[in-house]
Design a protein around this motif. Sequence first.
Motif, PDB file in Angstrom:
ATOM      1  N   UNK A 225       6.356  -4.628  -9.765  1.00 17.62           N
ATOM      2  CA  UNK A 225       6.298  -3.588  -8.732  1.00 17.62           C
ATOM      3  C   UNK A 225       7.115  -2.372  -9.142  1.00 17.62           C
ATOM      4  N   UNK A 226       8.195  -2.603  -9.891  1.00 15.35           N
ATOM      5  CA  UNK A 226       8.987  -1.474 -10.399  1.00 15.35           C
ATOM      6  C   UNK A 226       8.267  -0.771 -11.544  1.00 15.35           C
ATOM      7  N   UNK A 227       7.568  -1.556 -12.381  1.00 19.84           N
ATOM      8  CA  UNK A 227       6.798  -0.952 -13.462  1.00 19.84           C
ATOM      9  C   UNK A 227       5.706  -0.046 -12.909  1.00 19.84           C
ATOM     10  N   UNK A 228       5.183  -0.388 -11.722  1.00 18.68           N
ATOM     11  CA  UNK A 228       4.161   0.451 -11.092  1.00 18.68           C
ATOM     12  C   UNK A 228       4.671   1.868 -10.865  1.00 18.68           C
ATOM     13  N   UNK A 229       5.965   2.006 -10.567  1.00 13.94           N
ATOM     14  CA  UNK A 229       6.555   3.339 -10.404  1.00 13.94           C
ATOM     15  C   UNK A 229       6.497   4.100 -11.722  1.00 13.94           C
TER      16      UNK A 229
ATOM     17  N   UNK B 282       2.691  -3.223  -4.784  1.00 12.21           N
ATOM     18  CA  UNK B 282       2.758  -2.451  -6.026  1.00 12.21           C
ATOM     19  C   UNK B 282       1.651  -1.409  -6.086  1.00 12.21           C
ATOM     20  N   UNK B 283       0.458  -1.749  -5.564  1.00  9.97           N
ATOM     21  CA  UNK B 283      -0.636  -0.774  -5.535  1.00  9.97           C
ATOM     22  C   UNK B 283      -0.283   0.403  -4.632  1.00  9.97           C
ATOM     23  N   UNK B 284       0.391   0.125  -3.505  1.00  9.82           N
ATOM     24  CA  UNK B 284       0.810   1.212  -2.631  1.00  9.82           C
ATOM     25  C   UNK B 284       1.874   2.083  -3.251  1.00  9.82           C
ATOM     26  N   UNK B 285       2.833   1.458  -3.925  1.00 18.17           N
ATOM     27  CA  UNK B 285       3.917   2.198  -4.567  1.00 18.17           C
ATOM     28  C   UNK B 285       3.387   3.083  -5.693  1.00 18.17           C
ATOM     29  N   UNK B 286       2.370   2.589  -6.391  1.00 18.31           N
ATOM     30  CA  UNK B 286       1.822   3.351  -7.513  1.00 18.31           C
ATOM     31  C   UNK B 286       1.209   4.671  -7.063  1.00 18.31           C
ATOM     32  N   UNK B 287       0.835   4.763  -5.786  1.00 17.89           N
ATOM     33  CA  UNK B 287       0.239   5.985  -5.264  1.00 17.89           C
ATOM     34  C   UNK B 287       1.291   7.015  -4.830  1.00 17.89           C
ATOM     35  N   UNK B 288       2.577   6.609  -4.795  1.00 10.41           N
ATOM     36  CA  UNK B 288       3.598   7.500  -4.242  1.00 10.41           C
ATOM     37  C   UNK B 288       4.052   8.587  -5.221  1.00 10.41           C
ATOM     38  N   UNK B 289       4.387   8.281  -6.494  1.00 11.32           N
ATOM     39  CA  UNK B 289       4.874   9.344  -7.389  1.00 11.32           C
ATOM     40  C   UNK B 289       3.901  10.512  -7.464  1.00 11.32           C
ATOM     41  N   UNK B 290       4.467  11.702  -7.355  1.00 10.96           N
ATOM     42  CA  UNK B 290       3.651  12.912  -7.363  1.00 10.96           C
ATOM     43  C   UNK B 290       3.192  13.344  -5.988  1.00 10.96           C
TER      44      UNK B 290
END
Length: 388
Positions: free
Chosen positions: A207-211, A285-293
């Motif tokens: 989940x951290x790698x997703x960031x 993790x899928x939700x977190x991946x959408x946050x950066x940017x």
Amino acid sequence: MSVPSARTGGDEPARATTLELFFDLVFVFTATQLTEVLVEDTSFGGAAWAVVVFGLIWWMFNAYVWLTNELPPRTDRRRLLLFTSMVGFLVMALAIPRAFEEGAEAKVFAAGYALVVIVHAGLFSRTSSAAASRAILRLAPFNLTSAALVLLGAFLGGTAQFLLWTVALLIEALAPRLHGRLAGFTIRPEHFVERHGLIVIIAFGESLIAIALGATGLPFDFSLVATAVLTLVVAACLWWVYFRPDVERAERALARECDTARAVAAVNAYNYAHIPLLLGVVVFAAGVKKVPGHAMEPATTAGALYVGAGLALFLCGHAWFRRILHLGGPWLRIATAAAVLATVPVGLLTAALTQLAAVAVVLCAALALGNRRQRHQARAEASGRLVR
């Protein structure tokens, strides 16, 4: 306090080997490929596909946990066969992002799945325990039938593929519930609990790698740092929920049971209850991946739902796990799951970063309340012992 041992042999190791950890890393990579599926396809159909595929690979991963629990990889032959099964999982991982579309990926996934099933059946049938050999012979036909259905579905494609893969999953999941199918398996609680704990902690790391993956090419600014820190806080809270109070208690709960009852408790608590638990980490993790940017913008509907629903799934799965092993009431975790789901409108109406902050606050507050209750219970138990 030491945990009673329930080993299959007098000199069998109680803990996981480094090869098993290597195996777990490959499996988690396979499972987290579903994060990409959820990010790319936010429809109900995409979610349904992700659940079915996760169920298939999770069930066969657990089959290998039971295998190495009974038959530790102490010989080169066993190690080579485990490496062969890792090839199957890796092939499935590479195929997962496009396994639901017309093309070769579904067939490649099915071939990897069949390899994993065949190696498992062959390796397990050679255990020195006659009872375990009979047990796997009772279950192997179900596993092989599931593999055949996955292969057939891959060649048919479309709706038929989804239906056949769903039936394959149901066969895998329901087989242990049939009368007598778990008789003969001997569970070593220390090893069994540790293997599942390793999977959970590796999944937290993913989940951290997703960031990091979501941040590729983005400017280094406050929102990116805040997103990373809050994701780490949430992952740390999940670690605390899962590991802090319950790991040793779970070992003791399994060790108290006789062999057949222990196998039933193990399949209920780890095979079944860990499905929502780990699927929740993948969804989060899928939700977190959408946050950066986009951290300072209102979250997308899918992104906000993934964050809230993923954490709620994890908490409900853990509540189910605790209830099966009689580790305490599940209500605090269920209430916390409802609270994190309530943060979805926060993300939609304010910003994705605000939702992450909200779920971090909810989880920290729940942990503080749970720790306070545990201290009160410990003091009450100590007072009772002094009175007696």
